[in-house]
Write an enzyme that holds these catalytic residues in place. Structure first.
Site, PDB file in Angstrom:
ATOM      1  N   HIS A 281      -5.965  -3.838  -7.638  1.00 56.46           N
ATOM      2  CA  HIS A 281      -7.136  -4.058  -7.135  1.00 56.46           C
ATOM      3  C   HIS A 281      -7.617  -3.061  -5.944  1.00 56.46           C
ATOM      4  O   HIS A 281      -6.970  -2.386  -5.620  1.00 56.46           O
ATOM      5  CB  HIS A 281      -6.956  -5.614  -6.175  1.00 56.46           C
ATOM      6  CG  HIS A 281      -6.040  -5.403  -4.810  1.00 56.46           C
ATOM      7  ND1 HIS A 281      -6.534  -5.617  -3.591  1.00 56.46           N
ATOM      8  CD2 HIS A 281      -5.056  -4.941  -4.797  1.00 56.46           C
ATOM      9  CE1 HIS A 281      -5.822  -5.328  -2.940  1.00 56.46           C
ATOM     10  NE2 HIS A 281      -4.630  -5.051  -3.523  1.00 56.46           N
TER      11      HIS A 281
ATOM     12  N   TYR B 262     -16.478  -2.263   6.352  1.00 55.01           N
ATOM     13  CA  TYR B 262     -15.783  -1.858   7.617  1.00 55.01           C
ATOM     14  C   TYR B 262     -14.569  -1.086   7.318  1.00 55.01           C
ATOM     15  O   TYR B 262     -14.079  -0.615   8.301  1.00 55.01           O
ATOM     16  CB  TYR B 262     -15.244  -3.435   8.149  1.00 55.01           C
ATOM     17  CG  TYR B 262     -13.765  -4.044   7.601  1.00 55.01           C
ATOM     18  CD1 TYR B 262     -13.736  -4.254   6.673  1.00 55.01           C
ATOM     19  CD2 TYR B 262     -12.923  -3.598   8.665  1.00 55.01           C
ATOM     20  CE1 TYR B 262     -12.258  -4.841   6.329  1.00 55.01           C
ATOM     21  CE2 TYR B 262     -11.670  -3.982   8.551  1.00 55.01           C
ATOM     22  CZ  TYR B 262     -11.408  -4.804   7.260  1.00 55.01           C
ATOM     23  OH  TYR B 262     -10.178  -5.094   6.974  1.00 55.01           O
ATOM     24  N   ARG B 263     -14.125  -0.713   6.074  1.00 54.95           N
ATOM     25  CA  ARG B 263     -12.836  -0.278   5.798  1.00 54.95           C
ATOM     26  C   ARG B 263     -12.912   0.132   4.544  1.00 54.95           C
ATOM     27  O   ARG B 263     -13.615  -0.611   3.728  1.00 54.95           O
ATOM     28  CB  ARG B 263     -11.799  -0.994   5.994  1.00 54.95           C
ATOM     29  CG  ARG B 263     -10.347  -0.739   5.912  1.00 54.95           C
ATOM     30  CD  ARG B 263      -9.408  -2.042   6.397  1.00 54.95           C
ATOM     31  NE  ARG B 263      -7.814  -1.516   5.941  1.00 54.95           N
ATOM     32  CZ  ARG B 263      -7.109  -2.357   6.229  1.00 54.95           C
ATOM     33  NH1 ARG B 263      -7.531  -3.834   6.477  1.00 54.95           N
ATOM     34  NH2 ARG B 263      -5.941  -2.191   5.871  1.00 54.95           N
TER      35      ARG B 263
ATOM     36  N   ASP C 249      -3.174 -11.830   5.871  1.00 54.49           N
ATOM     37  CA  ASP C 249      -2.636 -12.864   4.614  1.00 54.49           C
ATOM     38  C   ASP C 249      -1.140 -12.234   4.355  1.00 54.49           C
ATOM     39  O   ASP C 249      -0.475 -13.369   3.670  1.00 54.49           O
ATOM     40  CB  ASP C 249      -3.601 -12.394   3.375  1.00 54.49           C
ATOM     41  CG  ASP C 249      -4.973 -12.755   3.498  1.00 54.49           C
ATOM     42  OD1 ASP C 249      -5.164 -13.976   4.466  1.00 54.49           O
ATOM     43  OD2 ASP C 249      -5.781 -12.469   2.809  1.00 54.49           O
TER      44      ASP C 249
ATOM     45  N   TYR D  72      -6.627  -0.283  -0.521  1.00 55.07           N
ATOM     46  CA  TYR D  72      -7.501   0.744   0.169  1.00 55.07           C
ATOM     47  C   TYR D  72      -6.789   2.257  -0.118  1.00 55.07           C
ATOM     48  O   TYR D  72      -7.151   3.215   0.746  1.00 55.07           O
ATOM     49  CB  TYR D  72      -7.361   0.506   1.972  1.00 55.07           C
ATOM     50  CG  TYR D  72      -8.056  -0.730   2.345  1.00 55.07           C
ATOM     51  CD1 TYR D  72      -9.598  -0.932   1.948  1.00 55.07           C
ATOM     52  CD2 TYR D  72      -7.474  -2.043   2.553  1.00 55.07           C
ATOM     53  CE1 TYR D  72     -10.415  -2.019   2.133  1.00 55.07           C
ATOM     54  CE2 TYR D  72      -8.157  -3.056   2.875  1.00 55.07           C
ATOM     55  CZ  TYR D  72      -9.586  -3.081   2.834  1.00 55.07           C
ATOM     56  OH  TYR D  72     -10.156  -4.292   3.011  1.00 55.07           O
TER      57      TYR D  72
HETATM   58  C1  LIG Z   1      -3.279  -9.915  -1.237  1.00 55.60           C
HETATM   59  C2  LIG Z   1      -3.652  -9.103  -0.206  1.00 55.60           C
HETATM   60  C3  LIG Z   1      -4.319  -9.636   1.127  1.00 55.60           C
HETATM   61  C4  LIG Z   1      -4.323  -8.638   1.982  1.00 55.60           C
HETATM   62  N1  LIG Z   1      -4.958  -9.320   3.293  1.00 55.60           N
HETATM   63  C5  LIG Z   1      -5.361  -8.645   4.397  1.00 55.60           C
HETATM   64  C6  LIG Z   1      -5.803  -9.102   5.625  1.00 55.60           C
HETATM   65  O1  LIG Z   1      -5.827 -10.427   5.713  1.00 55.60           O
HETATM   66  N2  LIG Z   1      -5.890  -8.542   6.556  1.00 55.60           N
HETATM   67  C7  LIG Z   1      -5.877  -7.094   6.578  1.00 55.60           C
HETATM   68  O2  LIG Z   1      -5.978  -6.456   7.507  1.00 55.60           O
HETATM   69  N3  LIG Z   1      -5.597  -6.428   5.329  1.00 55.60           N
HETATM   70  C8  LIG Z   1      -5.281  -7.217   4.239  1.00 55.60           C
HETATM   71  N4  LIG Z   1      -4.633  -6.913   3.195  1.00 55.60           N
HETATM   72  C9  LIG Z   1      -4.624  -5.144   3.032  1.00 55.60           C
HETATM   73  C10 LIG Z   1      -3.253  -4.217   3.612  1.00 55.60           C
HETATM   74  O3  LIG Z   1      -2.103  -4.936   2.615  1.00 55.60           O
HETATM   75  C11 LIG Z   1      -2.807  -4.685   4.847  1.00 55.60           C
HETATM   76  O4  LIG Z   1      -4.162  -4.260   5.783  1.00 55.60           O
HETATM   77  C12 LIG Z   1      -1.905  -3.982   5.325  1.00 55.60           C
HETATM   78  O5  LIG Z   1      -1.312  -4.201   6.577  1.00 55.60           O
HETATM   79  C13 LIG Z   1      -2.015  -2.163   5.458  1.00 55.60           C
HETATM   80  O6  LIG Z   1      -0.679  -1.602   5.260  1.00 55.60           O
HETATM   81  P1  LIG Z   1       0.247  -1.021   6.319  1.00 55.60           P
HETATM   82  O7  LIG Z   1       0.116  -2.169   7.383  1.00 55.60           O
HETATM   83  O8  LIG Z   1       1.508  -0.876   5.700  1.00 55.60           O
HETATM   84  O9  LIG Z   1      -0.279   0.080   6.950  1.00 55.60           O
HETATM   85  P2  LIG Z   1      -0.191   1.352   6.554  1.00 55.60           P
HETATM   86  O10 LIG Z   1      -0.266   1.633   5.083  1.00 55.60           O
HETATM   87  O11 LIG Z   1       1.109   2.143   7.070  1.00 55.60           O
HETATM   88  O12 LIG Z   1      -1.264   2.223   7.317  1.00 55.60           O
HETATM   89  C14 LIG Z   1      -2.619   2.157   7.097  1.00 55.60           C
HETATM   90  C15 LIG Z   1      -3.518   3.693   7.300  1.00 55.60           C
HETATM   91  O13 LIG Z   1      -3.371   3.640   8.685  1.00 55.60           O
HETATM   92  C16 LIG Z   1      -3.170   5.160   9.121  1.00 55.60           C
HETATM   93  N5  LIG Z   1      -1.764   4.868  10.006  1.00 55.60           N
HETATM   94  C17 LIG Z   1      -0.771   4.272   9.519  1.00 55.60           C
HETATM   95  N6  LIG Z   1       0.313   4.384  10.404  1.00 55.60           N
HETATM   96  C18 LIG Z   1      -0.332   5.431  11.185  1.00 55.60           C
HETATM   97  C19 LIG Z   1       0.569   6.177  12.351  1.00 55.60           C
HETATM   98  N7  LIG Z   1       1.510   6.070  12.495  1.00 55.60           N
HETATM   99  N8  LIG Z   1      -0.279   7.326  12.846  1.00 55.60           N
HETATM  100  C20 LIG Z   1      -1.629   7.431  12.285  1.00 55.60           C
HETATM  101  N9  LIG Z   1      -1.971   6.934  11.267  1.00 55.60           N
HETATM  102  C21 LIG Z   1      -1.447   6.008  10.791  1.00 55.60           C
HETATM  103  C22 LIG Z   1      -3.233   5.774   7.832  1.00 55.60           C
HETATM  104  O14 LIG Z   1      -4.394   6.316   7.698  1.00 55.60           O
HETATM  105  C23 LIG Z   1      -2.875   4.796   6.824  1.00 55.60           C
HETATM  106  O15 LIG Z   1      -3.229   5.162   5.404  1.00 55.60           O
HETATM  107  C24 LIG Z   1      -4.403  -7.229   2.116  1.00 55.60           C
HETATM  108  C25 LIG Z   1      -3.805  -6.680   0.909  1.00 55.60           C
HETATM  109  C26 LIG Z   1      -3.467  -7.876  -0.267  1.00 55.60           C
HETATM  110  C27 LIG Z   1      -2.721  -7.027  -1.357  1.00 55.60           C
END
Ligand SMILES: Cc1cc2nc3c(=O)[nH]c(=O)nc-3n(C[C@H](O)[C@H](O)[C@H](O)COP(=O)(O)OP(=O)(O)OC[C@H]3O[C@@H](n4cnc5c(N)ncnc54)[C@H](O)[C@@H]3O)c2cc1C
Length: 557
Positions: free
Chosen positions: A419, A500-501, A167, A105
């Site tokens: 991806h 959704y995203r 995941d 994303y």
């Molecule tokens: C193999 C694989 C499987 C995956 N499976 C899933 C899954 O099962 N479910 C799923 O949901 N996702 C999945 N993902 C996507 C992703 O890896 C996850 O959603 C992950 O948790 C998002 O990254 P993060 O938690 O580090 O969030 P971040 O990258 O830290 O935050 C995501 C976004 O939220 C906002 N944000 C974050 N923190 C703040 C803050 N403190 N204040 C204001 N805005 C903020 C920003 O816009 C930021 O870009 C997958 C990815 C891969 C590669």
């Protein structure tokens, strides 16, 4: 510039000297926790385990298309407020992230190049409370799913509480929830399960939402607002009183979240995961129609997944393990051969039963009977699957809230695997799901890519997660992947399907599809944005919402 280096890219309409002054102010405010991105050598794709904060490592456009000018890691709420004040003064856009593993994303990258990434998770990573009686936790942005799970293990709490996990375990509980991410226990809808947020607003003021707006009767004298105890019902009832604003801080650009409450699942007293293999691609219709009443009736208690054969195949191997020609999409005969080799179906349904044995047995009886109407469907428990890297063994952990990193393997389906996620919502209806699958599969083939995907089944809809895997060193393939997601967005919108995203590169396009009544939804969000953030400093362009300082038509991709 004073006491700072020159970034590779400046924020729009910010002079070098204003940027320098901003950086100096932030160095002072944060104890020098500032890194300016001043050299191309800082732009490394890295990997999931070692995320970068400069750009999108899974770049579908040029590697530095979405590039930060600096990364700042505040130590506490006061630091965040100092950064926000400086940003308002110098009109510098900020892009807050928690961990930055928003893989598929956009990672940690900002929508507007030159924005300053605020790495909220580096220092603000405390588990503030785990409350057994109320079954909830209160966390800072840097707490990962893995961290909290480990906390439960280390404190012998797993027999009382489980955490829902996506995941991969390396994401932030708070960051994932702000993106409205998904996990796979009965608590899989993370936003639904959150309770109470603390947010630094674009003005720099601090707000607590829901019951958190009601002060705890015992205030700590002289303490800052963020150090005051939370009202004891904050993590128990998320709506509070009056307008419910929490949703405004998800997938949005109205604040920087500093704390969040999250419900934990009481240990259900028994657990059984299972796999049902479904032999033919066209069985999708029947399978989904079987799933709907079971999920609605909560016989299917968790967020189960209906995975296409290639998602499992990609977890278990590289494309080159299955074919000598990785340059073209696999055909149906090859997919059948893979399914046979792996002893899987063209679709594979991973679910779980929760509760004491008599309850599980009763539920399993209903589930098994329903799926038995699909000719050739087969039923497995983990002990029935002996193969190396069994996906059921992996899901067995995930569906009981034990984080893993195994799913990362499907990203390496191709060399230099990268991806994009294309994530439309589908009805839990066989015909609808089949139509959506047909559209996406056909377009993937047209782009020369394999369809790799899964339906994750929510309470009344399915997130159809299409994993567009491409080789990031192959420019032609990158262009095709970009073409594919753009084309799919339009294809789906024509049929009434929305995402959704999404990834940074297509946020505007998707926002444009949510166009009911002359795009009033976007316009309303812009009004809120301009009212709450008059200088347009927080995450301009996030989800296609632009502040007035940016000409949307010029910024649209
Ligand atoms: C193999 C694989 C499987 C995956 N499976 C899933 C899954 O099962 N479910 C799923 O949901 N996702 C999945 N993902 C996507 C992703 O890896 C996850 O959603 C992950 O948790 C998002 O990254 P993060 O938690 O580090 O969030 P971040 O990258 O830290 O935050 C995501 C976004 O939220 C906002 N944000 C974050 N923190 C703040 C803050 N403190 N204040 C204001 N805005 C903020 C920003 O816009 C930021 O870009 C997958 C990815 C891969 C590669």
């Amino acid at each position: 510039m004073v006491a700072s280096q020159e970034p590779l890219v400046l924020p729009p309409n910010v002079s070098k000297s204003a940027f320098g002054d901003f950086i100096s102010a932030c160095r002072e405010a944060t104890g020098d926790n500032v890194t300016v991105i001043s050299s191309a050598s800082q732009i490394e794709d890295g990997d999931y385990m070692k995320p970068n904060y400069t750009h999108d490592p899974h770049h579908v456009l040029k590697q530095d298309f979405f590039l930060a000018s600096a990364v700042i890691a505040p130590r506490n709420v006061a630091d965040v407020q100092g950064i926000v004040r400086a940003a308002n003064k110098h009109k510098v856009p900020l892009w807050p992230i928690s961990i930055g593993r928003n893989s598929g994303y956009g990672g940690a990258a900002p929508r507007v190049s030159g924005s300053v990434v605020i790495n909220m998770g580096k220092h603000m990573n405390k588990i503030l409370e785990v409350n057994v009686e109320g079954a909830y936790c209160l966390v800072e942005p840097g707490v990962t799913f893995h961290d909290l799970h480990q906390y439960l293990v280390d404190n012998n709490l797993r027999d009382k509480l489980w955490l829902d996990v996506p995941d991969l375990g390396g994401g932030s509980i708070l960051g994932n929830t702000l993106e409205r991410g998904v996990g796979y226990t009965p608590y899989g809808d993370h936003f639904m399960m959150h309770s109470g947020m603390e947010i630094v607003l674009p003005s720099g003021e601090l707000m607590r939402t829901g019951m958190g707006a009601l002060p705890h009767p015992q205030q700590k004298e002289g303490a800052r607002p963020e150090d005051q105890p939370w009202n004891e019902t904050s993590q128990l009832f998320n709506y509070g009183f009056g307008p419910y604003v929490d949703g405004l801080f998800t997938q949005s650009n109205l604040g920087i979240t500093t704390k969040m409450g999250m419900w934990l699942m009481p240990n259900p007293g028994g657990y059984q995961s299972y796999l049902i293999t479904i032999p033919r691609e066209e069985d999708l219709k029947q399978a989904v129609d079987i799933i709907r009443p079971l999920r609605l009736g909560m016989i299917l208690q968790n967020v189960p997944t209906l995975r296409h054969i290639l998602l499992d195949a990609a977890v278990m191997g590289h494309k080159s393990d299955y074919t000598s020609d990785i340059s073209k999409p696999l055909d149906d005969a090859e997919l059948d051969a893979i399914a046979e080799k792996l002893n899987l179906g063209r679709w594979n349904f991973y679910g779980a039963l929760y509760g004491p044995e008599p309850i599980r047995n009763a539920m399993w009886g209903v589930v098994k009977q329903a799926f038995s109407s699909i000719p050739g469907a087969k039923f497995y428990f983990p002990e029935d699957r002996k193969e190396k890297d069994s996906v059921l063994h992996m899901r067995h952990k995930t569906m009981q809230g034990i984080p893993t990193f195994d799913e990362l393997r499907w990203v390496s389906w191709l060399p230099n695997g990268s991806h994009l996620f294309f994530s439309p919502i589908a009805k839990v209806n066989g015909e609808d799901a089949t139509a959506q699958f047909a559209v996406t599969k056909a377009r993937c083939r047209e782009a020369g890519l394999d369809f790799i995907g899964t339906f994750t089944i929510g309470m009344r809809e399915m997130h159809h997660i299409v994993c567009i895997v491409f080789d990031r060193k192959n420019e032609v393939q990158k262009k095709k992947a970009h073409w594919l997601i753009k084309t799919l967005i339009d294809d789906c919108a024509k049929r009434g399907w929305g995402e959704y995203r999404t990834h940074l590169a297509v946020m505007d396009q998707i926002m444009d599809t949510y166009s009911f009544n002359d795009s009033i939804f976007r316009k309303f969000n812009e009004q809120i944005k301009n009212a709450v953030d008059p200088n347009g400093i927080i995450a301009p362009g996030k989800s296609g919402v632009w502040p007035k300082q940016y000409n949307r038509d010029e910024w649209k991709l």
